[in-house]
Motif scaffolding. Structure first.
Motif, short mmCIF file in Angstrom:
data_model
loop_
_atom_site.label_atom_id
_atom_site.label_comp_id
_atom_site.label_asym_id
_atom_site.label_seq_id
_atom_site.Cartn_x
_atom_site.Cartn_y
_atom_site.Cartn_z
N VAL A 104 67.90 -108.65 -56.26
CA VAL A 104 69.34 -108.86 -56.38
C VAL A 104 69.59 -109.50 -57.74
O VAL A 104 68.67 -110.00 -58.38
CB VAL A 104 69.92 -109.76 -55.27
CG1 VAL A 104 69.83 -109.08 -53.92
CG2 VAL A 104 69.27 -111.12 -55.26
N ARG A 132 64.53 -109.79 -47.20
CA ARG A 132 65.33 -108.74 -46.59
C ARG A 132 66.63 -109.28 -45.97
O ARG A 132 67.68 -108.68 -46.09
CB ARG A 132 64.46 -108.07 -45.50
CG ARG A 132 65.04 -106.88 -44.83
CD ARG A 132 64.03 -106.35 -43.81
NE ARG A 132 62.80 -105.89 -44.43
CZ ARG A 132 62.63 -104.62 -44.83
NH1 ARG A 132 63.57 -103.74 -44.66
NH2 ARG A 132 61.50 -104.25 -45.39
N HIS A 180 63.16 -108.03 -52.30
CA HIS A 180 64.29 -107.14 -52.54
C HIS A 180 65.05 -107.68 -53.75
O HIS A 180 65.39 -108.86 -53.78
CB HIS A 180 65.19 -107.08 -51.30
CG HIS A 180 64.44 -106.61 -50.10
ND1 HIS A 180 64.44 -105.30 -49.71
CD2 HIS A 180 63.61 -107.26 -49.26
CE1 HIS A 180 63.65 -105.16 -48.66
NE2 HIS A 180 63.14 -106.34 -48.36
N TYR A 186 69.30 -110.15 -48.65
CA TYR A 186 69.63 -109.12 -49.63
C TYR A 186 71.14 -108.80 -49.69
O TYR A 186 71.76 -108.87 -50.75
CB TYR A 186 68.81 -107.87 -49.34
CG TYR A 186 69.14 -106.72 -50.24
CD1 TYR A 186 68.79 -106.76 -51.58
CD2 TYR A 186 69.83 -105.62 -49.76
CE1 TYR A 186 69.11 -105.71 -52.43
CE2 TYR A 186 70.15 -104.57 -50.59
CZ TYR A 186 69.79 -104.62 -51.92
OH TYR A 186 70.12 -103.60 -52.74
#
Ligand SMILES: [Zn+2]
Length: 118
Positions: free
Chosen positions: A21, A36, A19, A39
């Motif tokens: 960022v 996950r 994910h 995140y």
């Protein structure tokens, strides 16, 4: 090399479930893939870092995040194709499969045209 741990918690394998960022490093914003679980917290940390640095916060544009993920998965696949990585063909195929599926999903989402107002 076979698994790629989340750089934030160093616990989760993010090889096929990453994910995007952003982090601020040396006054530059970089996109980093995390797991996950990390995140939301990582996004909040970025928001706070922006606030502290006086940088206006904006959400990460979806396509920018998807391009970063595609790049991440492509690098994972290239690493798994490295002949120096001593893997049986079957193991290599099995290890690559979920990463290839994740990359295909990202590419599918990138192929969706933006919906325009008529
Ligand atoms: Zn994590």
């Amino acid at each position: 090399m076979l698994i790629h741990r989340c750089p934030r918690c160093r616990a989760e394998d993010i090889s096929a479930d990453a994910h995007p960022v952003r982090v601020i490093r040396a006054d530059r914003t970089e996109i980093v893939p995390v797991c996950r679980n990390c995140y939301r917290a990582a996004e909040l940390e970025y928001r706070l870092a922006c606030d502290n640095a006086g940088i206006p916060y904006a959400t990460l544009p979806i396509r920018e995040g998807l391009f970063a993920l595609a790049d991440f998965y492509e690098r994972r696949l290239a690493a798994l194709d490295d002949p120096d990585l001593l893997l049986e063909d079957d193991d290599r195929r099995a290890t690559k499969a979920p990463v290839q599926a994740a990359l295909a999903d990202v590419r599918r989402r990138l192929a969706i045209e933006p919906v325009r107002d008529a």
